[in-house]
Design an enzyme around this catalytic site. Structure first.
Site, short mmCIF file in Angstrom:
data_model
loop_
_atom_site.label_atom_id
_atom_site.label_comp_id
_atom_site.label_asym_id
_atom_site.label_seq_id
_atom_site.Cartn_x
_atom_site.Cartn_y
_atom_site.Cartn_z
N HIS A 13 60.88 16.92 -46.80
CA HIS A 13 60.23 15.60 -46.76
C HIS A 13 61.12 14.58 -46.06
CE1 HIS A 13 57.06 16.29 -49.96
NE2 HIS A 13 57.86 17.32 -50.17
N TYR A 38 56.35 12.07 -59.12
CA TYR A 38 56.20 13.38 -58.48
C TYR A 38 54.91 14.01 -58.99
CZ TYR A 38 57.23 18.15 -56.97
OH TYR A 38 57.16 19.40 -56.39
N ASP A 83 56.14 11.34 -54.15
CA ASP A 83 55.46 12.47 -53.50
C ASP A 83 54.15 12.63 -54.22
OD1 ASP A 83 54.48 14.85 -52.61
OD2 ASP A 83 56.27 16.03 -53.09
#
Length: 262
Positions: A254, A110, A153
């Site tokens: 997402h 992340y 991500d």
DNA sequence: ATGGTTGTTTTACAA
């Protein structure tokens, strides 16, 4: 072997969607980001009941990453070597977890958001990516033959084609040359976007802001990626972005990104 | 109408 990455934006609020995702796509491994909970708060039971093991790293209501696997979960590593911290005093955040599943070394990442250009978080983002690049290069092994997947991500849209309107993002993070260079530097070590050949643009996105009706208006960003080492690239059989998961009440902002390896 | 949405340890902050 089927692998997905998904920023779930709170696993406690979307555990049912996560379990359904595993079943719907017959996933062997699921990389999660933004679980938004401590380890003791993670809803393990629904996933274990479905035959999966879970490695989670979460410290508080922010960030949080996990690897869910039904093909083994070995050599779990929380964070990477020299991963930078943020704040004063510096605090190591829950943004990276690695494990070996079914013979593949997987990372759920992340990447820091960056917030605004010039913000300390933006500098943190670039430094975090720089250190990741150096470690990721070592993970390829002395002959570069290791099976490694860097998923998550990335909070970077690598090209103008990866945002709905480049002019909207002028002066904003996610599209600046330093961020794109940091992403490209990791690709340059030998990792490749595993999905793009199967999901060409333009208009192919993985994230849509909750506000402004961005999803129905198809105004998104492509910021979630599965990058693979050369030996993983050679195993690619299929890939897609699960846009359906973004629909309906209670969706994450997402969409999951899914690959199939031979 | 200077907003519009989610999530969290919520009435602040991060995304």
């Amino acid at each position: 072997m089927r692998i997905a990455t998904w920023n779930c934006n709170s696993i406690r609020s979307r555990i049912d969607r996560a379990a359904a995702l595993l079943e719907r796509h017959d996933l062997d491994v699921l990389l999660l980001q933004e679980t938004k909970c401590r380890d003791d708060q993670f809803p393990l039971l629904p996933l274990e009941a479905a035959g999966y093991q879970v490695a989670h790293h979460g410290l508080n209501q922010w960030n949080g990453v996990a690897i869910v696997s039904r093909v083994g979960l070995e050599e779990v590593q929380v964070g990477f070597e020299q991963m930078p911290g943020f704040g004063d005093p510096l605090v190591s955040e829950a943004r990276a977890i690695g494990a070996t599943c079914g013979g593949v070394r997987l990372w759920s990442l992340y990447v820091p958001n960056g917030r605004e250009i010039g913000h300390p978080h933006y500098d943190y983002k670039l430094e975090w990516l720089k250190v990741l690049r150096d470690d990721a290069e070592r993970w390829l092994g002395p002959d570069g033959s290791a099976q490694v997947i860097l998923g998550g991500d990335w909070n970077i849209a690598p090209t103008d084609e990866d945002v709905w309107d480049p002019s909207f993002f002028e002066g904003k993070t996610h599209v600046t040359p330093p961020e794109r260079a940091a992403f490209a530097a990791i690709v340059d070590t030998g990792y490749a976007d595993l999905v793009r050949p199967y999901a060409p643009g333009p208009g192919t996105y993985t994230y849509w802001d909750y506000t402004q009706l961005r999803f129905p208006k198809k105004q998104g960003m492509r910021i979630d990626f599965l990058l693979g080492s050369p030996s993983v690239q050679a195993r690619m059989a299929d890939a897609f972005i699960d846009r359906e998961e973004r629909k309906g009440k209670g969706a994450s902002d997402h969409a999951p990104v899914v690959i199939t390896l031979d």
